[in-house]
Design a protein around this motif. Sequence first.
Motif, short mmCIF file in Angstrom:
data_model
loop_
_atom_site.label_atom_id
_atom_site.label_comp_id
_atom_site.label_asym_id
_atom_site.label_seq_id
_atom_site.Cartn_x
_atom_site.Cartn_y
_atom_site.Cartn_z
N ASP A 1 0.83 -1.21 0.00
CA ASP A 1 0.00 0.00 0.00
C ASP A 1 0.86 1.26 0.00
OD1 ASP A 1 -2.24 -1.66 0.03
OD2 ASP A 1 -2.49 -1.52 2.20
N LEU A 2 1.99 1.22 0.70
CA LEU A 2 2.91 2.37 0.68
C LEU A 2 3.58 2.51 -0.67
CD1 LEU A 2 4.46 1.99 4.25
CD2 LEU A 2 2.87 3.78 3.46
N THR A 3 3.82 1.39 -1.36
CA THR A 3 4.37 1.45 -2.71
C THR A 3 3.36 2.10 -3.65
OG1 THR A 3 5.75 -0.50 -2.29
CG2 THR A 3 5.35 0.08 -4.60
N HIS A 4 2.08 1.75 -3.50
CA HIS A 4 1.04 2.42 -4.30
C HIS A 4 1.09 3.92 -4.06
CE1 HIS A 4 -1.73 -0.01 -6.65
NE2 HIS A 4 -1.55 -0.99 -5.78
N TYR A 5 1.20 4.31 -2.80
CA TYR A 5 1.22 5.73 -2.47
C TYR A 5 2.42 6.42 -3.13
CZ TYR A 5 0.92 10.03 0.23
OH TYR A 5 0.79 11.35 0.60
N ALA A 6 3.60 5.79 -3.06
CA ALA A 6 4.79 6.38 -3.67
C ALA A 6 4.61 6.52 -5.18
CB ALA A 6 6.02 5.52 -3.36
N VAL A 7 4.16 5.47 -5.84
CA VAL A 7 3.97 5.50 -7.30
C VAL A 7 2.95 6.57 -7.68
CG1 VAL A 7 2.98 4.20 -9.24
CG2 VAL A 7 4.67 3.11 -7.74
N GLU A 8 1.81 6.57 -7.02
CA GLU A 8 0.70 7.43 -7.43
C GLU A 8 0.93 8.90 -7.09
OE1 GLU A 8 -2.98 5.50 -6.23
OE2 GLU A 8 -2.13 3.59 -6.87
N THR A 9 1.68 9.19 -6.03
CA THR A 9 1.96 10.59 -5.71
C THR A 9 3.14 11.12 -6.52
OG1 THR A 9 3.25 9.97 -3.75
CG2 THR A 9 0.92 10.54 -3.41
N VAL A 10 4.21 10.36 -6.61
CA VAL A 10 5.39 10.82 -7.34
C VAL A 10 5.08 10.98 -8.83
CG1 VAL A 10 7.74 10.19 -8.06
CG2 VAL A 10 7.06 9.94 -5.66
N LEU A 11 4.39 10.00 -9.40
CA LEU A 11 4.11 10.03 -10.85
C LEU A 11 2.76 10.67 -11.17
CD1 LEU A 11 5.52 6.55 -11.88
CD2 LEU A 11 6.68 8.77 -11.85
N ARG A 12 2.07 11.15 -10.15
CA ARG A 12 0.80 11.85 -10.32
C ARG A 12 -0.24 11.01 -11.07
NH1 ARG A 12 1.87 17.31 -8.84
NH2 ARG A 12 4.09 17.74 -8.89
N HIS A 13 -0.39 9.79 -10.62
CA HIS A 13 -1.41 8.89 -11.19
C HIS A 13 -2.72 9.15 -10.45
CE1 HIS A 13 1.51 5.60 -12.86
NE2 HIS A 13 1.78 6.80 -13.32
N ALA A 14 -3.50 10.07 -10.96
CA ALA A 14 -4.75 10.49 -10.29
C ALA A 14 -5.81 9.39 -10.26
CB ALA A 14 -5.30 11.73 -10.98
N ARG A 15 -5.73 8.41 -11.18
CA ARG A 15 -6.74 7.35 -11.20
C ARG A 15 -6.14 5.98 -10.97
NH1 ARG A 15 -11.17 6.57 -14.86
NH2 ARG A 15 -12.31 6.15 -12.95
N GLY A 16 -5.11 5.94 -10.12
CA GLY A 16 -4.58 4.66 -9.67
C GLY A 16 -5.46 4.14 -8.54
N PHE A 17 -4.94 3.23 -7.77
CA PHE A 17 -5.69 2.61 -6.67
C PHE A 17 -6.30 3.66 -5.74
CE2 PHE A 17 -5.53 1.03 -2.25
CZ PHE A 17 -6.46 0.00 -2.34
N TYR A 18 -5.47 4.57 -5.20
CA TYR A 18 -6.00 5.55 -4.25
C TYR A 18 -6.92 6.56 -4.92
CZ TYR A 18 -3.03 3.63 -0.63
OH TYR A 18 -2.44 2.78 0.29
N GLY A 19 -6.69 6.89 -6.16
CA GLY A 19 -7.60 7.78 -6.88
C GLY A 19 -8.98 7.16 -7.03
N LEU A 20 -9.02 5.85 -7.31
CA LEU A 20 -10.31 5.16 -7.43
C LEU A 20 -11.01 5.09 -6.08
CD1 LEU A 20 -9.37 2.27 -9.90
CD2 LEU A 20 -10.55 4.41 -10.43
N VAL A 21 -10.24 4.87 -5.02
CA VAL A 21 -10.85 4.86 -3.68
C VAL A 21 -11.42 6.24 -3.37
CG1 VAL A 21 -10.41 4.59 -1.20
CG2 VAL A 21 -9.44 2.95 -2.82
N ALA A 22 -10.67 7.28 -3.71
CA ALA A 22 -11.16 8.65 -3.48
C ALA A 22 -12.44 8.91 -4.26
CB ALA A 22 -10.09 9.67 -3.87
N GLU A 23 -12.57 8.30 -5.45
CA GLU A 23 -13.77 8.46 -6.28
C GLU A 23 -14.96 7.68 -5.75
OE1 GLU A 23 -12.94 7.45 -10.36
OE2 GLU A 23 -11.29 8.89 -10.48
N GLY A 24 -14.73 6.77 -4.80
CA GLY A 24 -15.86 6.02 -4.23
C GLY A 24 -15.72 4.51 -4.25
N TRP A 25 -14.67 3.98 -4.88
CA TRP A 25 -14.47 2.54 -4.83
C TRP A 25 -14.20 2.13 -3.39
CZ3 TRP A 25 -12.43 -0.96 -9.06
CH2 TRP A 25 -12.81 -0.50 -10.33
N ASP A 26 -14.77 1.00 -2.97
CA ASP A 26 -14.47 0.43 -1.67
C ASP A 26 -13.33 -0.57 -1.83
OD1 ASP A 26 -16.34 1.77 -0.02
OD2 ASP A 26 -17.94 0.47 -0.79
N LEU A 27 -12.61 -0.85 -0.76
CA LEU A 27 -11.47 -1.77 -0.85
C LEU A 27 -11.91 -3.14 -1.35
CD1 LEU A 27 -9.44 -0.71 2.30
CD2 LEU A 27 -9.12 0.00 -0.08
N GLY A 28 -13.12 -3.56 -1.02
CA GLY A 28 -13.63 -4.84 -1.49
C GLY A 28 -13.96 -4.87 -2.98
#
Length: 168
Positions: free
Chosen positions: A46-73
């Motif tokens: 999960d921390l690797t996701h955070y590093a990838v998505e913040t450094v490379l500005r992947h707005a619709r990666g895992f955390y971006g989708l969660v922010a949009e309303g996706w649940d972890l399940g």
Amino acid sequence: MAVARLVIQIKKKTDGSAALSCRRDDGSVTWQRQDGQQGRFFPLHDLTHYAVETVLRHARGFYGLVAEGWDLGDFGKPWPRGPMPVEALASELLVGFLDHERGAGGGALWSAEDFNASAATHYAERGLSGAPPIVTDEDLNKVRDKRRELFARWAALPAGEALELPFP
């Protein structure tokens, strides 16, 4: 489209397990407990996701989708929201690549050329539309630096405490 914000908490439990909790701007929360082997693997993943998505500005990666309303399940069978959007694949591939590198002992760092070839093969074998993601060695070094910082913070975190990270 404005990117929704998210507050990510990864809690290090006293029994060796972990818990991931994500609070969206609207106050809704999705969370998941990670027991046993998952409690050792997923915080770093999960921390690797955070590093990838913040450094490379992947707005619709895992955390971006969660922010949009996706649940972890929603991330796994039976994929209640359907397959992940193509935009999220770049993050998933790079995180998987870095997880594999870490699992190999971290002695040899793989190059951008290795990742780009692997991504191209992945897209071709699955008939995915669009161009596969391309990274540079500089991109990988920045992500690894951020991940190293996050891993150090996690290692120093006392059991019972949580690491809190804003996204984006």
